[in-house]
Design an enzyme around this catalytic site. Structure first.
Site, mmCIF file in Angstrom:
data_model
loop_
_atom_site.group_PDB
_atom_site.id
_atom_site.type_symbol
_atom_site.label_atom_id
_atom_site.label_comp_id
_atom_site.label_asym_id
_atom_site.label_seq_id
_atom_site.Cartn_x
_atom_site.Cartn_y
_atom_site.Cartn_z
ATOM 1 C CG ASP A 1 5.120 -4.321 -5.086
ATOM 2 O OD1 ASP A 1 4.319 -4.130 -6.005
ATOM 3 O OD2 ASP A 1 5.011 -3.815 -3.947
ATOM 4 C CD GLU B 1 2.639 -0.778 -6.491
ATOM 5 O OE1 GLU B 1 2.158 -1.175 -5.429
ATOM 6 O OE2 GLU B 1 1.947 -0.332 -7.437
#
Length: 678
Positions: free
Chosen positions: A553, A596
């Site tokens: 992430d 993301e």
């Protein structure tokens, strides 16, 4: 009008319909789908005929009864929307039908239709048809509808071209059936004529036996040559027809030995042997029969005759009477008929091969298998000594030798420069075939390294979707093998059919990839991740191997978006995806897990190797200067990674993903820019 989802769905449904239903039902499905997308009050799908002067309404949608009608009616392209599209290759929009333009589009000329739209349907760079629609509202159609059509039409063009090919095959089959029936009628007439002639000869032979006087009267007016031999095989009678037929007068013939007069030397021995039997018995191998033999005219010219022989006793001795007919014209007609029947049989065989090949190409869904099938058929039909298929690798812009038969080394067949730069190949560059009928007379290209002492070769382009996707090379070390235009036309037909099938497979591949690929980053999507992780877990259990999972992430990505905007955030995700892809093995699977977050599945990898790989990825992202995301700024970003391993941290999908998530959360709590395990 947001129809992206509709278009993707349409592609899938068209492929399913093509694989399941006949062409008319596929068009039924297409028309129904187009009605839903364009919301037209009246719609018809038009295919242009081969003469380029007329078209056929294949299917029509009408609001009356909400029905789809197979029309099949032919209309002139002159003054029609479809004719304008064929001429200009551009869409046609009629905002108000009161203008009176395009008067021949009868299916759209209804009192309630106030505006019309015509959209071109391309295949192989050629306009093959159009989608025509009408609306009860003035100005209902716009450039937005044209843009929608440009996205949809590639999926429909392959189906439309197959419909035109099937129609051509059907028309050819009907013409061939008519020709076969005509040939049968000719054969029956010829048979009846032969039977009639045989009956006439039999009647005349009987009449000749009754009376010599009657015989002379009949023979004087006969169209057939009548010849009589005495017991010493000398000519005793020679009618006017014999004079004309053999170019020999009665004075020259009477008293002469017949075998020396009109029988070729190579047959004399057999005739003399048969006549000796006849002299004593009146019998012989050809007495009472009608045979076809070769005869001689004065001057030595041979020609075919039909000969009927009979015997009659005169003063106790056997004399022979022969009825002779010149069958030169009949033999010529028979030869024409034989060649016609042979050509008909060849046409039937060729048609069957084409239909079988079309079915084979239509059913194949893999590019490599399709190329293999195409090459095998070309090898069987055209018997080349060497066959090669070169396909364009679009990503690398190089030629890939997909097939060689026999498997000679590539560097002995094609120049390396051509492999590395396909534009050096004239066929790839122009999209036109290159024919070298005789290597010693015709100019050959510089691409070919293989030495041919005699014979020639052909190169045919594989045109898929209007672009040259490859080349078929066939070499034959025999003169005149490629001299037949019919053979070259047939090669072009087979390669063209294979190219159409290849385009269909490419479209199917594009559709399949779109279903499992993230549109922004180009890596696999979450759906693919779920399916692949389940499969890899099953393989790991079966082979008793470890399996690694990383969930990464980007740190403070929301702040990045808020500061630089979502477009900059999208560019950042794309560049990070490239870093991740370049950091893993070809056997590893990179996916966009969501937002993301990225997930990496690592087969046959234990926790130690997983952590090492994760740390290298973290360092790679941290050390990268992102200079081209925001103009004039060099940006930095870090990444947190959670690692988990099968079976150590979980044996099922849910357990393993949960473990990697926990490790990622642990990395975030620990200050970010870290790699952690559960």
């Amino acid at each position: 009008m947001d129809i992206n989802a509709d278009i993707k769905g349409l592609a899938s449904r068209i492929q399913k319909a093509v694989a399941t239903y006949p062409i008319p039902e596929v068009f039924h499905e297409i028309s129904r789908e187009l009605k839903e997308i364009f919301r037209a009050d009246r719609l018809c799908l038009v295919l242009i005929r081969e003469d380029k002067h007329s078209a056929i309404d294949y299917f029509v949608y009408t609001t009356h009864g909400n029905s789809f009608l197979p029309v099949g009616s032919v209309f002139s392209l002159e003054g029609s929307i479809t004719g304008e599209i064929l001429k200009t290759r551009n869409p046609v929009i009629v905002e108000d039908t009161t203008e009176g333009r395009y008067s021949t589009d009868s299916l759209l000329l209804k009192e309630d239709i106030r505006s019309r739209l015509g959209l071109p349907l391309f295949y192989g760079g050629e306009v093959i048809g159009a989608l025509c629609m009408g609306s009860c509202m003035v100005g209902n159609f716009s450039a937005e509808h044209v843009a929608v059509w440009m996205k949809i039409s590639p999926f429909i063009s392959v189906v439309a071209e197959n419909a035109r090919l099937i129609q051509r095959l059907k028309d050819s089959s009907e013409e061939l059936t008519k020709e076969i029936n005509e040939r049968k009628r000719m054969e029956e007439e010829l048979k009846a004529l032969n039977e009639s002639l045989e009956q006439r000869v039999a009647r005349r032979t009987a009449e000749l036996a009754e009376s010599e006087e009657k015989f002379r009267k009949i023979s004087a007016s006969a169209q057939d040559a009548i010849i009589m031999l005495d017991n010493e095989e000398r000519v005793s009678y020679w009618n006017e027809a014999a004079e004309k037929m053999f170019n020999c007068s009665k004075e020259e013939a009477v008293g002469e030995n017949l075998h020396k007069l009109i029988i070729p030397d190579r047959f004399c021995g057999r005739h003399l042997k048969g006549f000796k039997i006849f002299q004593n018995t009146g019998q012989g191998p050809i007495i009472g029969k009608t045979i076809e033999v070769m005869a001689l005219r004065k001057g030595g010219t041979e020609f075919p005759i039909e000969l009927s022989l009979s015997g009659v006793q005169i003063k106790g001795k056997w004399n022979a009477i022969g009825i002779v007919r010149d069958i030169t014209e009949r033999k010529g007609a028979e030869e024409v008929l034989r060649r016609t029947v042979e050509e008909r049989n060849d046409s039937i065989k060729e048609m069957k091969h084409l239909m079988d090949f079309s079915t084979l190409m239509r059913e194949e869904t893999r590019k490599d298998e399709l190329i293999e099938h195409m090459a095998q058929v070309l090898k069987n039909i055209f018997d080349p000594d060497i066959l090669a298929v070169l396909m364009l690798d679009k990503e690398k812009n190089v030629l890939d030798v997909a097939l060689r038969d026999p498997p000679i080394p590539v560097d002995e067949l094609i120049r390396a420069e051509t492999i590395l730069d396909p534009s050096l190949c004239r066929v790839m560059r122009t999209g036109h075939e290159h024919i070298v009928r005789d290597i010693n007379r015709d100019p050959s290209c510089s691409c070919l390294l293989y030495k041919i002492e005699r014979g020639g070769y052909v190169c045919f382009p594989i045109i898929a979707g209007g672009a040259t996707a490859g080349v078929v090379l066939m070499i034959k070390k025999r003169e005149d093998h490629w001299g037949s235009e019919e053979r070259l036309r047939l090669v072009s037909t087979y390669v063209g059919m294979a190219a159409a099938a290849l385009h269909r497979v490419q479209l199917m591949d594009i559709t399949r990839r779109a279903a499992v690929t993230d549109a922004l980053t180009g890596v696999y999507n979450r759906r693919f991740f779920d399916e692949m992780l389940e499969k890899q877990l099953a393989l790991a259990r079966r082979h008793n191997e470890p399996l690694g999972l990383l969930i990464a992430d980007l740190d403070r990505f929301k702040d990045f978006n808020d500061t630089y905007g979502h477009l900059a955030g999208d560019r950042l995700l794309q560049q990070v995806a490239r870093i991740l892809k370049n950091s893993i093995r070809s056997s590893d699977v990179l996916t966009r897990y969501g937002g993301e977050e990225f997930a990496i599945i690592m087969p046959a990898t234990d926790i130690t190797a997983i952590l090492e790989k994760a740390e290298k990825i973290r360092q790679g992202v941290e050390s990268t200067n992102f200079d081209d995301i925001v103009p004039g700024r060099s940006l930095k970003i870090t990444i947190s990674i959670g690692a988990a391993s099968f079976p150590e941290h979980g044996t099922e999908y849910t357990d393993l993903v949960s473990a990697a998530d926990k490790a990622l959360y642990k990395a975030k709590r620990g200050g970010r820019n870290r790699v952690e395990k559960p």
